[in-house]
Design a protein around this motif. Sequence first.
Motif, PDB file in Angstrom:
ATOM      1  N   SER A 124      25.844  94.762  -9.118  1.00 16.11           N
ATOM      2  CA  SER A 124      25.581  93.232  -9.425  1.00 16.11           C
ATOM      3  C   SER A 124      25.560  92.278  -8.276  1.00 16.11           C
ATOM      4  CB  SER A 124      27.082  92.739 -10.246  1.00 16.11           C
ATOM      5  OG  SER A 124      28.195  92.904  -9.439  1.00 16.11           O
ATOM      6  N   ARG A 125      25.882  92.759  -7.025  1.00 14.30           N
ATOM      7  CA  ARG A 125      25.836  92.035  -5.732  1.00 14.30           C
ATOM      8  C   ARG A 125      24.368  92.107  -5.584  1.00 14.30           C
ATOM      9  NH1 ARG A 125      30.255  92.889  -1.554  1.00 14.30           N
ATOM     10  NH2 ARG A 125      29.065  91.196  -0.535  1.00 14.30           N
ATOM     11  N   LEU A 126      23.501  92.727  -6.003  1.00 12.91           N
ATOM     12  CA  LEU A 126      22.149  92.830  -5.567  1.00 12.91           C
ATOM     13  C   LEU A 126      21.134  92.228  -6.311  1.00 12.91           C
ATOM     14  CD1 LEU A 126      22.061  96.908  -4.915  1.00 12.91           C
ATOM     15  CD2 LEU A 126      22.384  95.036  -3.210  1.00 12.91           C
ATOM     16  N   LEU A 127      21.702  91.645  -7.597  1.00 14.11           N
ATOM     17  CA  LEU A 127      20.829  90.921  -8.614  1.00 14.11           C
ATOM     18  C   LEU A 127      21.001  89.598  -8.623  1.00 14.11           C
ATOM     19  CD1 LEU A 127      22.076  93.293 -11.556  1.00 14.11           C
ATOM     20  CD2 LEU A 127      20.131  93.733 -10.127  1.00 14.11           C
ATOM     21  N   VAL A 128      19.969  88.933  -9.218  1.00 11.20           N
ATOM     22  CA  VAL A 128      20.171  87.552  -9.320  1.00 11.20           C
ATOM     23  C   VAL A 128      21.213  86.841  -9.850  1.00 11.20           C
ATOM     24  CG1 VAL A 128      17.445  87.313  -8.996  1.00 11.20           C
ATOM     25  CG2 VAL A 128      18.638  87.219 -11.213  1.00 11.20           C
ATOM     26  N   ASN A 129      21.632  85.768  -9.394  1.00  7.61           N
ATOM     27  CA  ASN A 129      22.990  85.044 -10.049  1.00  7.61           C
ATOM     28  C   ASN A 129      22.597  84.714 -11.322  1.00  7.61           C
ATOM     29  OD1 ASN A 129      24.970  83.720 -10.802  1.00  7.61           O
ATOM     30  ND2 ASN A 129      25.240  82.319  -9.055  1.00  7.61           N
ATOM     31  N   SER A 130      23.233  85.281 -12.646  1.00 10.03           N
ATOM     32  CA  SER A 130      22.867  85.086 -13.713  1.00 10.03           C
ATOM     33  C   SER A 130      23.447  83.394 -14.328  1.00 10.03           C
ATOM     34  CB  SER A 130      23.355  85.856 -14.898  1.00 10.03           C
ATOM     35  OG  SER A 130      25.065  85.759 -14.766  1.00 10.03           O
ATOM     36  N   THR A 131      24.159  82.699 -13.503  1.00 11.74           N
ATOM     37  CA  THR A 131      24.694  81.514 -13.715  1.00 11.74           C
ATOM     38  C   THR A 131      23.844  80.524 -12.866  1.00 11.74           C
ATOM     39  OG1 THR A 131      26.796  82.358 -13.931  1.00 11.74           O
ATOM     40  CG2 THR A 131      26.589  79.880 -13.559  1.00 11.74           C
ATOM     41  N   ALA A 132      23.266  79.604 -13.775  1.00 14.78           N
ATOM     42  CA  ALA A 132      22.465  78.343 -13.341  1.00 14.78           C
ATOM     43  C   ALA A 132      23.465  77.575 -12.496  1.00 14.78           C
ATOM     44  CB  ALA A 132      21.577  77.662 -14.354  1.00 14.78           C
ATOM     45  N   THR A 133      22.751  76.980 -11.395  1.00 11.68           N
ATOM     46  CA  THR A 133      23.189  75.756 -10.806  1.00 11.68           C
ATOM     47  C   THR A 133      23.118  74.090 -11.280  1.00 11.68           C
ATOM     48  OG1 THR A 133      23.115  77.256  -8.734  1.00 11.68           O
ATOM     49  CG2 THR A 133      23.619  74.876  -8.542  1.00 11.68           C
ATOM     50  N   GLU A 134      23.988  73.526 -11.380  1.00 10.51           N
ATOM     51  CA  GLU A 134      23.923  72.308 -11.997  1.00 10.51           C
ATOM     52  C   GLU A 134      23.658  71.257 -10.644  1.00 10.51           C
ATOM     53  OE1 GLU A 134      26.556  68.614 -14.020  1.00 10.51           O
ATOM     54  OE2 GLU A 134      27.312  70.856 -14.236  1.00 10.51           O
ATOM     55  N   HIS A 135      22.455  70.304 -11.155  1.00  8.98           N
ATOM     56  CA  HIS A 135      22.235  69.427 -10.028  1.00  8.98           C
ATOM     57  C   HIS A 135      22.059  68.118 -10.873  1.00  8.98           C
ATOM     58  CE1 HIS A 135      21.163  72.218  -7.088  1.00  8.98           C
ATOM     59  NE2 HIS A 135      20.741  72.982  -8.136  1.00  8.98           N
ATOM     60  N   GLU A 136      22.262  66.803 -10.064  1.00  8.38           N
ATOM     61  CA  GLU A 136      22.362  65.658 -10.681  1.00  8.38           C
ATOM     62  C   GLU A 136      21.159  65.148  -9.948  1.00  8.38           C
ATOM     63  OE1 GLU A 136      25.848  63.329 -10.923  1.00  8.38           O
ATOM     64  OE2 GLU A 136      26.669  64.214 -12.450  1.00  8.38           O
ATOM     65  N   ILE A 137      20.141  64.521 -10.513  1.00  8.16           N
ATOM     66  CA  ILE A 137      19.277  63.649  -9.772  1.00  8.16           C
ATOM     67  C   ILE A 137      19.117  62.349 -10.143  1.00  8.16           C
ATOM     68  CG2 ILE A 137      17.803  65.846  -9.191  1.00  8.16           C
ATOM     69  CD1 ILE A 137      15.899  64.779 -11.501  1.00  8.16           C
ATOM     70  N   GLN A 138      18.684  61.440  -9.402  1.00 11.32           N
ATOM     71  CA  GLN A 138      18.566  59.925  -9.689  1.00 11.32           C
ATOM     72  C   GLN A 138      17.444  59.664 -10.874  1.00 11.32           C
ATOM     73  OE1 GLN A 138      18.438  57.266  -6.429  1.00 11.32           O
ATOM     74  NE2 GLN A 138      18.035  55.566  -7.749  1.00 11.32           N
ATOM     75  N   ALA A 139      17.788  58.988 -11.961  1.00 10.72           N
ATOM     76  CA  ALA A 139      16.670  59.099 -13.038  1.00 10.72           C
ATOM     77  C   ALA A 139      15.968  57.683 -12.813  1.00 10.72           C
ATOM     78  CB  ALA A 139      17.400  58.959 -14.317  1.00 10.72           C
ATOM     79  N   ASP A 140      16.579  56.517 -12.186  1.00  6.61           N
ATOM     80  CA  ASP A 140      15.647  55.424 -11.951  1.00  6.61           C
ATOM     81  C   ASP A 140      16.052  54.870 -10.499  1.00  6.61           C
ATOM     82  OD1 ASP A 140      15.458  52.507 -12.085  1.00  6.61           O
ATOM     83  OD2 ASP A 140      15.557  52.587 -14.064  1.00  6.61           O
ATOM     84  N   GLU A 141      14.623  54.513  -9.998  1.00  4.66           N
ATOM     85  CA  GLU A 141      14.679  53.987  -8.585  1.00  4.66           C
ATOM     86  C   GLU A 141      15.619  52.749  -8.288  1.00  4.66           C
ATOM     87  OE1 GLU A 141      10.058  54.745  -7.765  1.00  4.66           O
ATOM     88  OE2 GLU A 141      10.760  54.371  -9.783  1.00  4.66           O
ATOM     89  N   GLN A 142      15.946  51.837  -9.307  1.00  5.02           N
ATOM     90  CA  GLN A 142      16.443  50.663  -9.273  1.00  5.02           C
ATOM     91  C   GLN A 142      18.042  50.918  -9.612  1.00  5.02           C
ATOM     92  OE1 GLN A 142      14.775  48.426  -8.084  1.00  5.02           O
ATOM     93  NE2 GLN A 142      13.040  49.684  -8.319  1.00  5.02           N
ATOM     94  N   ASP A 143      18.487  52.065 -10.128  1.00  2.00           N
ATOM     95  CA  ASP A 143      19.709  52.367 -10.508  1.00  2.00           C
ATOM     96  C   ASP A 143      20.230  53.703 -10.408  1.00  2.00           C
ATOM     97  OD1 ASP A 143      22.172  52.389 -12.112  1.00  2.00           O
ATOM     98  OD2 ASP A 143      21.577  51.968 -14.014  1.00  2.00           O
ATOM     99  N   ASP A 144      21.049  53.787  -9.129  1.00  3.98           N
ATOM    100  CA  ASP A 144      21.590  54.969  -8.684  1.00  3.98           C
ATOM    101  C   ASP A 144      22.730  55.682  -9.416  1.00  3.98           C
ATOM    102  OD1 ASP A 144      23.380  53.481  -7.793  1.00  3.98           O
ATOM    103  OD2 ASP A 144      23.071  53.979  -5.667  1.00  3.98           O
ATOM    104  N   GLU A 145      22.963  54.913 -10.326  1.00  2.00           N
ATOM    105  CA  GLU A 145      24.260  55.521 -11.360  1.00  2.00           C
ATOM    106  C   GLU A 145      23.520  56.199 -12.473  1.00  2.00           C
ATOM    107  OE1 GLU A 145      27.534  55.090 -10.951  1.00  2.00           O
ATOM    108  OE2 GLU A 145      27.047  54.368  -9.039  1.00  2.00           O
ATOM    109  N   LEU A 146      22.359  55.901 -12.937  1.00  2.00           N
ATOM    110  CA  LEU A 146      21.648  56.792 -13.954  1.00  2.00           C
ATOM    111  C   LEU A 146      21.126  57.940 -13.476  1.00  2.00           C
ATOM    112  CD1 LEU A 146      20.816  56.005 -16.817  1.00  2.00           C
ATOM    113  CD2 LEU A 146      18.760  54.968 -16.056  1.00  2.00           C
TER     114      LEU A 146
END
Length: 120
Positions: free
Chosen positions: A8-30
Amino acid sequence: MTKIAEASRLLVNSTATEHEIQADEQDDELVVKVWVKELSFMQLQQAIKSFVTLSADGGVDIDLAAYWKYMFAEAIEKTEPRLTIPQMLSLRPFIANQIIALLPQPQDLMADPLADGATE
């Protein structure tokens, strides 16, 4: 030198990594949440095939739109809010550019196989 005990150490990780990205240029909370999964060697080779075409005369045609379409379909496990592939392909550049920064870049895929002398 230590031998690897678990395959299993040779295989790709089966768990996706969560990321948060900014949805609006004017509102960094969104934010939009994007879960990116690690791709296998064979999936990365298929990605190259999806956007590079070699002609009989030695010409090379590169279709970056095909590459990103492949990556959105294969590397993004899910988003919040839920977006379909057609919706992801219609994202505003501000959001799409943040997402593609999380994904393998086409120049990185091309550099390694070509540096090693591989043809496909």
